[in-house]
Design an enzyme around this catalytic site. Structure first.
Site, PDB file in Angstrom:
ATOM      1  N   GLY A  63       0.814  -1.205   0.000  1.00 51.73           N
ATOM      2  CA  GLY A  63       0.000   0.000   0.000  1.00 51.73           C
ATOM      3  C   GLY A  63       0.845   1.251   0.000  1.00 51.73           C
ATOM      4  O   GLY A  63       2.064   1.187   0.164  1.00 51.73           O
ATOM      5  N   GLU A 291      -8.686  32.782  -9.967  1.00 43.97           N
ATOM      6  CA  GLU A 291      -9.331  31.918  -8.962  1.00 43.97           C
ATOM      7  C   GLU A 291     -10.848  32.092  -8.968  1.00 43.97           C
ATOM      8  O   GLU A 291     -11.580  31.143  -8.685  1.00 43.97           O
ATOM      9  CB  GLU A 291      -8.765  32.216  -7.570  1.00 43.97           C
ATOM     10  CG  GLU A 291      -7.271  31.982  -7.422  1.00 43.97           C
ATOM     11  CD  GLU A 291      -6.829  30.597  -7.861  1.00 43.97           C
ATOM     12  OE1 GLU A 291      -7.618  29.633  -7.750  1.00 43.97           O
ATOM     13  OE2 GLU A 291      -5.679  30.474  -8.339  1.00 43.97           O
ATOM     14  N   ASP A 365      -2.979  23.943 -14.692  1.00 44.16           N
ATOM     15  CA  ASP A 365      -4.403  23.708 -14.977  1.00 44.16           C
ATOM     16  C   ASP A 365      -4.584  22.969 -16.292  1.00 44.16           C
ATOM     17  O   ASP A 365      -5.371  22.020 -16.386  1.00 44.16           O
ATOM     18  CB  ASP A 365      -5.155  25.046 -15.047  1.00 44.16           C
ATOM     19  CG  ASP A 365      -5.192  25.758 -13.704  1.00 44.16           C
ATOM     20  OD1 ASP A 365      -5.089  25.075 -12.671  1.00 44.16           O
ATOM     21  OD2 ASP A 365      -5.329  26.997 -13.698  1.00 44.16           O
TER      22      ASP A 365
END
Length: 451
Positions: A63, A291, A365
């Site tokens: 994991g 933003e 982005d």
């Protein structure tokens, strides 16, 4: 026991007085259940022998980092009343051939020696970073030290059952199970592979309850809300979150940890500490516009999704918009991915609409938008249908560009109709440097009929 035994330098020799129990570990109910079942075979060895069950030799914990693999190993030692020796794969590997193999032999010998000395019938050897010690043979062309060390580990695990006085169990942990040699994973060596994954919301709540039990929380702190907003956090992240929240309370000279301290800590862990540098007036306005674009599209696509908007520099970001997930999501629909692309490109398009041109601030982005568009294509959700990911060609790039371009057209058209709303949100950000999700919802409701 904190000293070297028989010349074995171990990462940590577990003291019998330092008990870790399974009840002290939150968020890993499935892993605990599976591990305890395997350990019960060792504890009730006489009963298991009567049913013809052979003793387990190895249990592999796999994991991501910080999910509690080492804690589970310590709890296993407490549960079985066993001697516990912990080491790491990197401690066996040196440039000198034969050193690693010798250390493996000494480790198993030390486990038997300590168990007999403490008059215990069982010993647990815990090996962290197993992929370093037990990588696929032949993958290291420079020398055979890695292969010799692994061969010795295989020999020692095969010989475990020959010692009737001490029952040795090998517990190991890795986050790169794909790198392990297959000979180690076959039954008779590592008999059980236990997945120790990132906790779900209920698991995160359990972990937060454990790590805040010794901290004075304000009555308004709702750990369930914090658990919801920390999707993707490991147990180590959540322990750090509780600690950072307490540090923020100390900075504020508060006797109790308030909700705002937890949310400050979440943003610090996700984005980094606040920075002293201040952008100039024009740059600050651009950040506010950027933003605002992200936040307005996010809130209109999924009401209640925006947790916080700020134009305060943190880490590598000049500003940020933090979303709160509605629930833990592991499978994404095409609609969800398209909406996330819209949110990603909205900041840059808001700059273009309000300021006349875009900036380099949207690089990450667009990388994220391309990543999600590729996810659509490779999942067979695009016009191309099912394709082979290994044979990526120009048609894939064209489809990715088309998906992103279509979302940009929709977002641009929508933002053009919301210029007054953007301006108002930008003004609020410039004055206060931050806007909460609730304040954004009130603002959208007020300007819902404005063009």
């Amino acid at each position: 026991i904190k000293k070297d035994v028989l010349g074995v330098k171990s990462k940590e020799n577990y003291s019998p007085t330092d008990k870790t129990n399974f009840k002290d570990i939150g968020g890993q109910n499935t892993a605990k259940k599976e591990l305890m079942e395997a350990l019960n075979f060792i504890i009730t060895s006489e009963k298991t022998k009567s049913l013809g069950i052979r003793p387990l030799k190895g249990i592999l914990l796999t994991g991501p980092p910080g999910t509690g693999k080492t804690l589970l190993a310590k709890a296993a030692a407490t549960y079985t009343d066993a001697i516990f020796l912990a080491t790491a794969g990197s401690e066996f590997i040196e440039m000198y051939a034969g050193v690693g193999a010798q250390r493996v032999r000494k480790l198993f010998k030390a486990a038997k020696h300590l168990a007999k000395k403490e008059k215990k019938p069982r010993a647990i050897i815990f090996i962290d970073e197993l992929e370093i010690l037990a990588g696929k043979r032949g993958s290291h062309s420079s020398h055979l030290e890695y292969d010799q060390t692994l061969n010795q580990l295989l020999v020692e695990m095969d010989g475990i059952e020959t010692d009737k006085e001490v029952n040795i169990l090998v517990l190991a942990a890795t986050n790169r199970v794909d790198m392990l040699d297959q000979a180690l994973l076959r039954p008779g060596r590592f008999d059980r592979i236990v997945k120790v994954d990132l906790p779900d919301k209920e698991g995160r709540l359990q972990i937060l309850n454990i790590h805040t039990s010794n901290k004075p929380l304000d009555v308004n702190v709702d750990l369930e809300i914090i658990a919801q907003e920390t999707f993707g956090f490991s147990g180590a992240h959540l322990e750090n979150l509780a600690n950072e929240a307490a540090i923020y309370a100390l900075r504020d000279k508060s006797s109790k940890i308030m909700p705002k301290h937890f949310f400050e800590a979440i943003e610090k862990i996700m984005l980094g500490e606040k920075l002293d540098r201040k952008p100039d007036r024009q740059e600050l306005e651009r950040v506010a516009v950027h933003e605002s674009g992200h936040a307005i599209i996010s809130e209109l696509l999924r009401p209640g999704s925006v947790a916080h908007i700020a134009i305060t520099p943190r880490g590598q970001a000049l500003g940020y918009m933090r979303q709160k997930p509605a629930s833990d999501i592991y499978l994404y629909t095409k609609t969800y991915l398209l909406n996330q692309i819209k949110i990603a490109v909205a900041g840059s398009l808001a700059e273009e609409i309000m300021l006349g041109e875009r900036s380099t601030g949207a690089v990450n982005d667009f990388n994220e938008a391309i990543k999600m568009a590729k996810q659509i294509v490779f999942s067979g959700l695009s016009e191309l249908g099912v394709i082979d990911k290994e044979k990526e060609d120009e048609s894939v790039n064209k489809q990715v560009k088309l998906i992103v371009a279509n979302q940009m057209d929709e977002v641009k058209s929508f933002l053009l109709s919301k210029k007054i709303l953007i301006s108002e949100l930008v003004d609020r950000l410039r004055k206060n440097e931050q806007v909460t999700g609730k304040q954004l919802q009130e603002l959208i409701a007020r300007f819902s009929n404005c063009a």
